[in-house]
Design an enzyme around this catalytic site. Structure first.
Site, short mmCIF file in Angstrom:
data_model
loop_
_atom_site.label_atom_id
_atom_site.label_comp_id
_atom_site.label_asym_id
_atom_site.label_seq_id
_atom_site.Cartn_x
_atom_site.Cartn_y
_atom_site.Cartn_z
N GLY A 167 -127.86 0.13 -21.61
CA GLY A 167 -128.33 -0.81 -20.61
C GLY A 167 -129.75 -0.48 -20.16
O GLY A 167 -130.54 0.10 -20.91
N SER A 168 -130.07 -0.80 -18.92
CA SER A 168 -131.46 -0.73 -18.45
C SER A 168 -132.00 0.69 -18.33
O SER A 168 -133.21 0.86 -18.17
CB SER A 168 -131.60 -1.45 -17.11
OG SER A 168 -131.37 -2.84 -17.28
#
Length: 594
Positions: A314-315
């Site tokens: 993810g981020s």
């Protein structure tokens, strides 16, 4: 007539001489065969029957935290074996019922008498009584003293008493996945116990003594023996106080979010030393199979999620994309981006998490806002080959080399199989998969002036002599140290990550005066064995370090399949704040006053 008698007498004498000569020849031949031809075989047979060889097991080394606190130790226990052939001969010779013998043995060992009776009747494939039957193990000293007394009083020399090993974890579930466990023979089964099994085990000794026909040691003989070499003690990088804090934080996070699991790793970002590693749910290494019904359940419970499994980051992965673009001088602080809420790549619309987008932003803004379209643009500038080059430099796609078994390599899409859509999604943390230790190692690289260090648990090994004194024989040597990005790039990015925490998407982790740098992540979970993602299943995460300009501690928090809120900024960042506060207090780390 007299002459005839003399002839007969001489003839009889000749026959007698011939017979005696034949007997002597036969005897001589037998002696030659026994003393010359079969000497080696018969000597070995005689020695086998008149000597007893006993393996003396070494004591397994202890596992300690960095401050000398015991995390895994071995207690002195014993085991009892039976020579059933000698037992049978004893029963016949002294006309003593085996039932009575079984009663006495079971009382001394606190065993079920029926099981002892059944054991005493076990035979080999050809119908003979077993010469070596293991009856009981892990017997404590107070019990074995009763057994020794019984053996001596009743002359039960068919009972063989040997030393045994019993591994004990004084803190039960504490650090379970990292420590691991041992099997019934005391050999490493998982975790550090398996990885360092050879060092912890030591070298057995041997005791050889002369015995009589009933296997009793002869009192006048000095046994020949070699002393065992005890296993090495291993001192870990783990700090038990910080581990305790992390354990409690993980338990609370799991309870608050009703998650499937929670992982926390705390490290020294400059050395790669792991100060804490937690996975919940966990198990008790003293009884690692307790409550588990199937092998699949056991496999899942024993898996060290932080090391053995790979998930889409993810981020949090945006740290790597930013570092690569800065290092290649493809972006800068005031670089401008525009986010309208989505971007179309080869006909595929990829959305920003914020409907309507963030509008005009600079580089720091796209980090603070975790803006997907902005990172798609950075990925496009880097290109497939260059992005994968940095992914490899930061340690993704290969095991980091942590000293734990079963480490995953992660999943990195090869450059020649990467589509433009793949390039876009990889740039903001989807499509590729990484382990938790790979992610914390990547963050540490940025926080350590661009130098990669390997996350590890062993600090040193010590040998323990017969006098009880220990000497350090080995210290950890990192073989993967390398400059990944320049010090300038690393320090610049560290400053940006501080703003992500102080004023951006990770502000729930902010503590004034401590200069916490970090990044949150929210990743959809890919379907196992299929395409696409599992609806409603996410991993919320946070990686961060403090202080950003001279980091003393870094940490990673991952929350697997939380119920309700699932954004990393909402549920992982607050856990990080609480954890940072307690660690700062434990480390006596004071805030910087402006």
């Amino acid at each position: 007539m007299k002459r005839k008698k003399g002839v007969h007498k001489n003839k009889r004498l000749g026959i007698v001489i011939a017979i005696l000569t034949s007997v002597f020849i036969i005897l001589f031949a037998q002696l030659f065969r026994i003393m010359i031809i079969n000497r080696s075989f018969l000597v070995s047979q005689g020695e086998e029957q008149s000597t007893k060889e006993l393996m003396v097991m070494p004591k397994r080394g202890s596992i300690l935290d960095r401050n000398g606190n015991e995390l895994a130790v071995s207690a002195d226990v014993y085991k009892v074996r039976l020579d059933l052939q000698n037992l049978d001969e004893y029963s016949i010779k002294y006309k003593k019922s085996k039932d009575i013998i079984a009663d006495e043995i079971s009382n001394a060992l606190n065993l079920d008498v029926d099981n002892v009776r059944k054991s005493m009747e076990k035979k080999n494939a050809v119908g003979g009584y077993l010469r070596d039957l293991e009856l009981a193990r892990k017997i404590k000293k107070e019990v074995i003293d009763k057994v020794k007394q019984l053996r001596s009083d009743k002359q039960y020399y068919f009972m063989v008493i040997e030393n045994d090993t019993n591994r004990y974890y004084p803190n039960n579930n504490f650090l379970a996945h990292a420590l691991g466990a041992v099997d019934s023979d005391g050999s490493g089964l998982l975790g550090l116990e398996k990885y360092y099994d050879k060092d912890l085990t030591g070298v057995p000794g041997i005791k050889i003594s002369e015995v009589d026909r009933i296997s009793q040691e002869l009192p006048y003989d000095d046994p020949i023996s070699t002393q065992p070499i005890n296993g090495k003690n291993i001192t870990l990088t783990i700090d038990a106080s910080i581990q305790f804090i992390a354990e409690k934080a993980a338990e609370k996070a799991m309870e608050d979010t009703k998650a499937k699991g929670v992982s926390i790793i705390v490290t020294d970002p400059k050395s790669g030393e792991i100060l804490s590693m937690v996975n919940k749910p966990d198990f008790n290494p003293n009884d690692p199979r307790k409550g588990v019904k199937t092998s699949d359940e056991l496999h899942q419970l024993w898996r060290n999620w932080a090391v053995n499994d790979a998930v889409e980051p993810g981020s949090t992965f945006k740290i790597v994309t930013t570092a690569a673009a800065l290092e290649e001088e493809l972006t800068y602080k005031d670089d401008q981006f525009y986010d309208k809420g989505y971007i179309i790549i080869d006909g595929v619309a990829i959305n920003c998490w914020k409907p309507g987008g963030h509008g005009q932003e600079n580089l720091v803004d796209i980090l603070k806002n975790s803006c997907n379209p902005g990172f798609i643009e950075l990925g496009k500038r880097l290109g497939k080959e260059k992005l994968n080059e940095y992914i490899n430099k930061f340690g993704f796609g290969n095991p980091v080399g942590i000293d734990l078994p079963g480490e995953t390599s992660g999943i990195i899409k090869p450059t020649n199989k990467m589509s433009n859509v793949d390039l876009a999604t990889i740039s903001f943390g989807q499509a590729d998969a990484a382990s938790m230790v790979q992610l914390i190692a990547a963050l540490n690289t940025v926080m350590n002036n661009g130098v990669y260090t390997t996350p590890h648990l062993m600090k040193s090994m010590s040998s323990v002599g017969q006098d009880g004194n220990s000497n350090v024989v080995q210290t950890y040597q990192d073989k993967n140290v390398r400059q990944v990005i320049s010090e300038k790039t690393a320090n610049e990015l560290a400053g940006y990550l501080e703003q992500v925490v102080s004023t951006g998407s990770a502000k729930a982790a902010y503590i004034e005066g401590y200069g916490i740098a970090g990044k949150t992540g929210t990743a959809e979970k890919a379907n196992i064995g299929g395409k696409g993602y599992s609806e409603g299943k996410y991993v919320a995460s946070f990686v961060g370090a403090a202080p950003y300009d001279d980091p003393k501690v870094s940490l990673l928090i991952a929350i697997d399949e939380p119920k309700g809120q699932y954004f990393g900024g909402d549920i992982a960042a607050p856990v990080a704040k609480d954890l940072f506060e307690q660690i700062f207090k434990e480390m006596s780390f004071k805030p910087v006053k402006n």
